[in-house]
Design a protein around this motif. Structure first.
Motif, PDB file in Angstrom:
ATOM      1  N   ASP A   1       0.925  -0.953  -0.155  1.00  0.00           N
ATOM      2  CA  ASP A   1      -0.047  -0.046   0.063  1.00  0.00           C
ATOM      3  C   ASP A   1       0.994   1.391  -0.073  1.00  0.00           C
ATOM      4  OD1 ASP A   1       0.969   0.452   2.725  1.00  0.00           O
ATOM      5  OD2 ASP A   1      -1.033  -0.580   3.502  1.00  0.00           O
ATOM      6  N   PRO A   2       0.300   2.332  -0.104  1.00  0.00           N
ATOM      7  CA  PRO A   2       1.152   3.680  -0.034  1.00  0.00           C
ATOM      8  C   PRO A   2       1.877   4.015   1.068  1.00  0.00           C
ATOM      9  CG  PRO A   2      -1.081   4.163  -0.774  1.00  0.00           C
ATOM     10  CD  PRO A   2      -1.056   2.518  -0.110  1.00  0.00           C
ATOM     11  N   LYS A   3       1.742   3.129   2.102  1.00  0.00           N
ATOM     12  CA  LYS A   3       2.538   3.246   3.382  1.00  0.00           C
ATOM     13  C   LYS A   3       3.890   2.359   3.300  1.00  0.00           C
ATOM     14  CE  LYS A   3      -1.272   4.392   6.483  1.00  0.00           C
ATOM     15  NZ  LYS A   3      -2.289   4.095   7.458  1.00  0.00           N
ATOM     16  N   SER A   4       3.641   1.369   2.514  1.00  0.00           N
ATOM     17  CA  SER A   4       4.985   0.267   2.364  1.00  0.00           C
ATOM     18  C   SER A   4       5.712   0.263   0.998  1.00  0.00           C
ATOM     19  CB  SER A   4       4.554  -0.833   2.867  1.00  0.00           C
ATOM     20  OG  SER A   4       3.551  -1.460   1.632  1.00  0.00           O
ATOM     21  N   HIS A   5       5.158   0.904  -0.113  1.00  0.00           N
ATOM     22  CA  HIS A   5       5.721   0.798  -1.477  1.00  0.00           C
ATOM     23  C   HIS A   5       6.808   1.629  -1.656  1.00  0.00           C
ATOM     24  CE1 HIS A   5       5.991   0.496  -5.672  1.00  0.00           C
ATOM     25  NE2 HIS A   5       5.386  -0.747  -5.700  1.00  0.00           N
ATOM     26  N   PRO A   6       7.728   1.441  -2.116  1.00  0.00           N
ATOM     27  CA  PRO A   6       8.944   2.173  -2.329  1.00  0.00           C
ATOM     28  C   PRO A   6       8.701   3.523  -3.424  1.00  0.00           C
ATOM     29  CG  PRO A   6       9.580   0.083  -3.082  1.00  0.00           C
ATOM     30  CD  PRO A   6       8.123  -0.104  -2.512  1.00  0.00           C
ATOM     31  N   ALA A   7       7.798   3.167  -4.427  1.00  0.00           N
ATOM     32  CA  ALA A   7       7.409   4.402  -5.128  1.00  0.00           C
ATOM     33  C   ALA A   7       6.915   5.447  -4.303  1.00  0.00           C
ATOM     34  CB  ALA A   7       6.084   3.792  -6.089  1.00  0.00           C
ATOM     35  N   TRP A   8       6.184   5.244  -3.325  1.00  0.00           N
ATOM     36  CA  TRP A   8       5.667   6.468  -2.494  1.00  0.00           C
ATOM     37  C   TRP A   8       6.441   6.873  -1.199  1.00  0.00           C
ATOM     38  CZ3 TRP A   8       2.010   2.555  -4.077  1.00  0.00           C
ATOM     39  CH2 TRP A   8       1.061   3.219  -5.214  1.00  0.00           C
ATOM     40  N   THR A   9       7.281   5.777  -0.700  1.00  0.00           N
ATOM     41  CA  THR A   9       8.057   5.986   0.354  1.00  0.00           C
ATOM     42  C   THR A   9       9.454   6.558  -0.113  1.00  0.00           C
ATOM     43  OG1 THR A   9       8.748   3.975   0.637  1.00  0.00           O
ATOM     44  CG2 THR A   9       6.698   4.393   2.026  1.00  0.00           C
TER      45      THR A   9
END
Length: 75
Positions: free
Chosen positions: A40-48
């Motif tokens: 999810d956005p909290k764990s994916h490298p594209a967002w983090t």
């Protein structure tokens, strides 16, 4: 709209990777089903912006193990 051609639209529960939950409406499953997210956005490298190594065994090691006996034969 034509009757009988649209999927049922109902509430489901979403569980994020950190355990937080929320309710949304979806055509997935049936009323009251739970969707557990792996990414999810909290764990994916594209967002983090943080890269994590997922495959510690390695594809190269797997390849070498599979094809170890196919080398040149020595006399």
């Amino acid at each position: 709209m034509k009757a009988g051609i649209h999927p049922e639209y109902h509430e489901i529960k979403i569980v994020m990777t950190d355990g937080t939950e929320f309710t949304t409406r979806s055509c997935m499953g049936k009323e009251g089903d739970t969707l557990r997210l792996d990414i999810d956005p909290k764990s994916h490298p594209a967002w983090t912006g943080v890269q994590r190594i997922v495959d510690t065994g390695g594809q190269v090691a797997k390849f070498n193990k599979k094809f170890a006996g196919l080398g040149l034969k020595k006399k």
